[in-house]
Design a protein around this motif. Sequence first.
Motif, PDB file in Angstrom:
ATOM      1  N   ASN A  41       0.774  -1.255  -0.073  1.00 15.87           N
ATOM      2  CA  ASN A  41       0.067   0.148  -0.039  1.00 15.87           C
ATOM      3  C   ASN A  41       0.988   1.384  -0.044  1.00 15.87           C
ATOM      4  O   ASN A  41       1.019   1.718   1.079  1.00 15.87           O
ATOM      5  CB  ASN A  41      -0.917   0.086   1.251  1.00 15.87           C
ATOM      6  CG  ASN A  41      -2.213  -0.557   1.212  1.00 15.87           C
ATOM      7  OD1 ASN A  41      -2.685  -0.674  -0.236  1.00 15.87           O
ATOM      8  ND2 ASN A  41      -2.718  -1.166   2.166  1.00 15.87           N
ATOM      9  N   SER A  52      -5.672  -5.616  -3.158  1.00 13.38           N
ATOM     10  CA  SER A  52      -6.920  -5.575  -1.949  1.00 13.38           C
ATOM     11  C   SER A  52      -7.383  -7.027  -1.809  1.00 13.38           C
ATOM     12  O   SER A  52      -7.746  -7.896  -2.845  1.00 13.38           O
ATOM     13  CB  SER A  52      -8.190  -4.636  -2.389  1.00 13.38           C
ATOM     14  OG  SER A  52      -9.150  -4.789  -1.459  1.00 13.38           O
ATOM     15  N   GLY A  53      -7.947  -7.349  -0.535  1.00 14.07           N
ATOM     16  CA  GLY A  53      -8.663  -8.494  -0.324  1.00 14.07           C
ATOM     17  C   GLY A  53      -7.804  -9.211   0.967  1.00 14.07           C
ATOM     18  O   GLY A  53      -8.064 -10.336   1.360  1.00 14.07           O
ATOM     19  N   LYS A  75      -6.172   2.444  -5.707  1.00 15.42           N
ATOM     20  CA  LYS A  75      -6.224   1.630  -4.449  1.00 15.42           C
ATOM     21  C   LYS A  75      -6.522   2.390  -3.161  1.00 15.42           C
ATOM     22  O   LYS A  75      -7.042   2.169  -2.307  1.00 15.42           O
ATOM     23  CB  LYS A  75      -4.977   0.801  -4.365  1.00 15.42           C
ATOM     24  CG  LYS A  75      -4.700   0.067  -2.850  1.00 15.42           C
ATOM     25  CD  LYS A  75      -6.046  -1.076  -2.745  1.00 15.42           C
ATOM     26  CE  LYS A  75      -5.962  -1.848  -1.666  1.00 15.42           C
ATOM     27  NZ  LYS A  75      -5.611  -1.595  -0.392  1.00 15.42           N
ATOM     28  N   GLU A 131     -13.633   2.269   1.678  1.00 14.99           N
ATOM     29  CA  GLU A 131     -13.490   1.121   2.686  1.00 14.99           C
ATOM     30  C   GLU A 131     -13.917   1.660   3.953  1.00 14.99           C
ATOM     31  O   GLU A 131     -14.491   1.269   4.872  1.00 14.99           O
ATOM     32  CB  GLU A 131     -12.169   0.519   2.483  1.00 14.99           C
ATOM     33  CG  GLU A 131     -12.067  -0.752   3.293  1.00 14.99           C
ATOM     34  CD  GLU A 131     -10.623  -1.287   3.502  1.00 14.99           C
ATOM     35  OE1 GLU A 131     -10.394  -1.832   2.295  1.00 14.99           O
ATOM     36  OE2 GLU A 131      -9.910  -1.097   4.337  1.00 14.99           O
ATOM     37  N   TYR A 132     -13.149   2.686   4.291  1.00 14.16           N
ATOM     38  CA  TYR A 132     -13.479   3.370   5.588  1.00 14.16           C
ATOM     39  C   TYR A 132     -14.705   3.967   5.907  1.00 14.16           C
ATOM     40  O   TYR A 132     -15.504   3.607   6.909  1.00 14.16           O
ATOM     41  CB  TYR A 132     -12.356   4.618   5.580  1.00 14.16           C
ATOM     42  CG  TYR A 132     -10.990   4.389   6.161  1.00 14.16           C
ATOM     43  CD1 TYR A 132     -10.176   3.338   5.638  1.00 14.16           C
ATOM     44  CD2 TYR A 132     -10.513   5.139   7.359  1.00 14.16           C
ATOM     45  CE1 TYR A 132      -8.875   3.422   6.083  1.00 14.16           C
ATOM     46  CE2 TYR A 132      -9.114   4.929   7.768  1.00 14.16           C
ATOM     47  CZ  TYR A 132      -8.282   3.867   7.066  1.00 14.16           C
ATOM     48  OH  TYR A 132      -6.923   3.844   7.425  1.00 14.16           O
ATOM     49  N   LYS A 187      -3.969   2.697   9.192  1.00 12.80           N
ATOM     50  CA  LYS A 187      -2.398   2.499   8.797  1.00 12.80           C
ATOM     51  C   LYS A 187      -2.227   3.893   7.910  1.00 12.80           C
ATOM     52  O   LYS A 187      -0.890   3.970   7.213  1.00 12.80           O
ATOM     53  CB  LYS A 187      -2.080   1.311   8.096  1.00 12.80           C
ATOM     54  CG  LYS A 187      -1.932   0.249   8.977  1.00 12.80           C
ATOM     55  CD  LYS A 187      -1.452  -1.007   8.594  1.00 12.80           C
ATOM     56  CE  LYS A 187      -1.720  -2.083   9.202  1.00 12.80           C
ATOM     57  NZ  LYS A 187      -2.976  -2.755   9.038  1.00 12.80           N
ATOM     58  N   ARG A 237     -12.370   7.512  13.236  1.00 10.89           N
ATOM     59  CA  ARG A 237     -11.575   6.817  13.839  1.00 10.89           C
ATOM     60  C   ARG A 237     -10.596   7.729  14.787  1.00 10.89           C
ATOM     61  O   ARG A 237     -10.143   7.138  15.740  1.00 10.89           O
ATOM     62  CB  ARG A 237     -10.764   6.025  12.627  1.00 10.89           C
ATOM     63  CG  ARG A 237     -11.333   5.128  11.870  1.00 10.89           C
ATOM     64  CD  ARG A 237     -10.308   4.107  11.187  1.00 10.89           C
ATOM     65  NE  ARG A 237     -11.061   3.229  10.288  1.00 10.89           N
ATOM     66  CZ  ARG A 237     -10.588   2.150   9.338  1.00 10.89           C
ATOM     67  NH1 ARG A 237      -9.417   2.063   9.412  1.00 10.89           N
ATOM     68  NH2 ARG A 237     -11.268   1.589   8.617  1.00 10.89           N
TER      69      ARG A 237
HETATM   70  C1  6PG Z   1      -7.524  -4.275   1.381  1.00  5.96           C
HETATM   71  C2  6PG Z   1      -7.498  -3.557   2.666  1.00  5.96           C
HETATM   72  C3  6PG Z   1      -5.914  -3.421   3.173  1.00  5.96           C
HETATM   73  C4  6PG Z   1      -5.634  -3.196   4.534  1.00  5.96           C
HETATM   74  C5  6PG Z   1      -5.484  -1.640   4.801  1.00  5.96           C
HETATM   75  C6  6PG Z   1      -6.415  -0.918   5.589  1.00  5.96           C
HETATM   76  O1  6PG Z   1      -7.873  -3.546   0.522  1.00  5.96           O
HETATM   77  O2  6PG Z   1      -7.013  -5.407   1.334  1.00  5.96           O
HETATM   78  O3  6PG Z   1      -7.687  -1.963   2.424  1.00  5.96           O
HETATM   79  O4  6PG Z   1      -5.082  -2.802   2.469  1.00  5.96           O
HETATM   80  O5  6PG Z   1      -6.569  -3.779   5.327  1.00  5.96           O
HETATM   81  O6  6PG Z   1      -4.149  -1.518   5.243  1.00  5.96           O
HETATM   82  O7  6PG Z   1      -5.744  -0.825   6.843  1.00  5.96           O
HETATM   83  P1  6PG Z   1      -6.339   0.119   8.023  1.00  5.96           P
HETATM   84  O8  6PG Z   1      -7.581   0.128   8.470  1.00  5.96           O
HETATM   85  O9  6PG Z   1      -5.260  -0.154   9.223  1.00  5.96           O
HETATM   86  O10 6PG Z   1      -5.738   1.781   7.466  1.00  5.96           O
END
Ligand code: 6PG
Length: 485
Positions: A102, A128-129, A182, A189-190, A260, A287
């Motif tokens: 990442n 991702s995954g 990505k 995702e967040y 992260k 967060r």
């Molecule tokens: C993915 C996830 C993966 C990881 C990230 C998020 O797409 O597989 O996004 O890349 O879980 O690092 O982690 P954080 O929540 O710690 O930012």
Amino acid sequence: AQANIGVVGLAAMGASLSRNLARHGNTVAVYNRHYSRTETLIHDHGQEGQFVPAKTLQEFVASLTKPRTAIIMVKAGDPTDQMINDLADLMEPGDIIVDAGNAYFKDTIRREKAIRARGLHFVGCGVSGGEQGALLGPSMMPGGTDESWKTLGPILESIAAKVDGEPCVTHIGTDGAGHFVKMVHNGIEYSDMQVIAESYDLMRRGLGMEPEAIAQVFEEWNQGDLNSYLVQITAEVLHHTDAATGKPFIDIVTDQAGMKGTGTWTVQTALDLAVPVTGIGEAVFARGLSSSPELRSQAAQEGLKGPQPKAVMADLAADPEARKSFIEDIRQALYASKIVAYAQGFNEMQEGARVYGWKLDMGAIARIWRGGCIIRAKFLNRISDAYASGREPGSLLFDPFFKQAVEQAQDSWRRVVARATQAGIPIPVFASSLSYYDGLRSDRLPAALIQGQRDLFGAHTYGRVDQPGVFHTLWAEDKSEIKQD
Ligand code: 6PG
């Protein structure tokens, strides 16, 4: 030389990726700084396919057929830079270095440029995954040159998740495009995770439901429009009982969300690009607030006053019909807020493409997110339709399907925001997404007042609705207006 692909860094992700590659007929050279990891991989999984273990980086590079292709899966930051340089020193023009971690897309742009100057290809590839995805089929977002894609493409296609027979990987664009996309994936995702968490909170603290009952609601939701990996794993987490205490797992976990940095990058980048990604921003800040234990414990000591959620929502908790219909309201609020998060994320990609000179195919990006990645969801089919054959609505919210979906959801969405606010339950993403929607559809915004204020205190000038030009009012004098050239 016998391996068609190599993997450097055999921690969880790298090991899974190597096994996936070997299982799909690739001969995989593997290297890890400490050889014991390599040995463990070969010992435990060597029979899954063809591996060529290397003790040194020299051996590793020598075992690769040309053009040599090496995927790096080491810690982001300095370790990645170090490994790229070490590999580049041993490789030859035409060889390909792939960073599958990442990485921040601007680092990728910088690295690509430096490696290109040495005659090699550098590909920043979003993967991702998680660990399972890397092993069983991730979604992948490679950047880099067309030429590197010719070699790398078929290899990545062999290991990607498949949806309707289509591999969840496509050549995203040049230099940092893959890591940029990505990054936005992670921002979405967040937001997705936060709206699910807000939904849980409303049911738990507002309606007083037990985790098990809430798990069942998410299971039900997973059968419909909200069908997605994140909703599915939410039910799994809520079903889980802690072995040590016999309590629901959710009650023994500290309520401080980690991160992260990818979500933060999404928002920082959006600020630079002046694209409002309010839902993603609030998700990152939520967060942050959760992870401020000192401030929160001080707030508890100070006794900051507010309503008792259960008391304010007692009418809903008491009447099964009312409760059912409020749960449906929450589902609709979740759906609408999720659409907003995607709309904002896609806007960030559109603007990023313009500023950084990439040709991003939004339909193809939605298609490769249908499987393998963390945000995989049924409704990505609809997003890929919205962007089909180069059609690019200014916002996903203008696409007929999503426009109607939000129209249908909005009464529920407004009720949820209103009730949660009355009850004192924080819903930063539900609320900010709704405000974004209302802001977007307002034909006149109070920004007019801000322009007046700016002109008054700083002579920042303004435009007029009735004629073109730049104007300034002499606020401290006779308030006459001057037109500037
Ligand atoms: C993915 C996830 C993966 C990881 C990230 C998020 O797409 O597989 O996004 O890349 O879980 O690092 O982690 P954080 O929540 O710690 O930012």
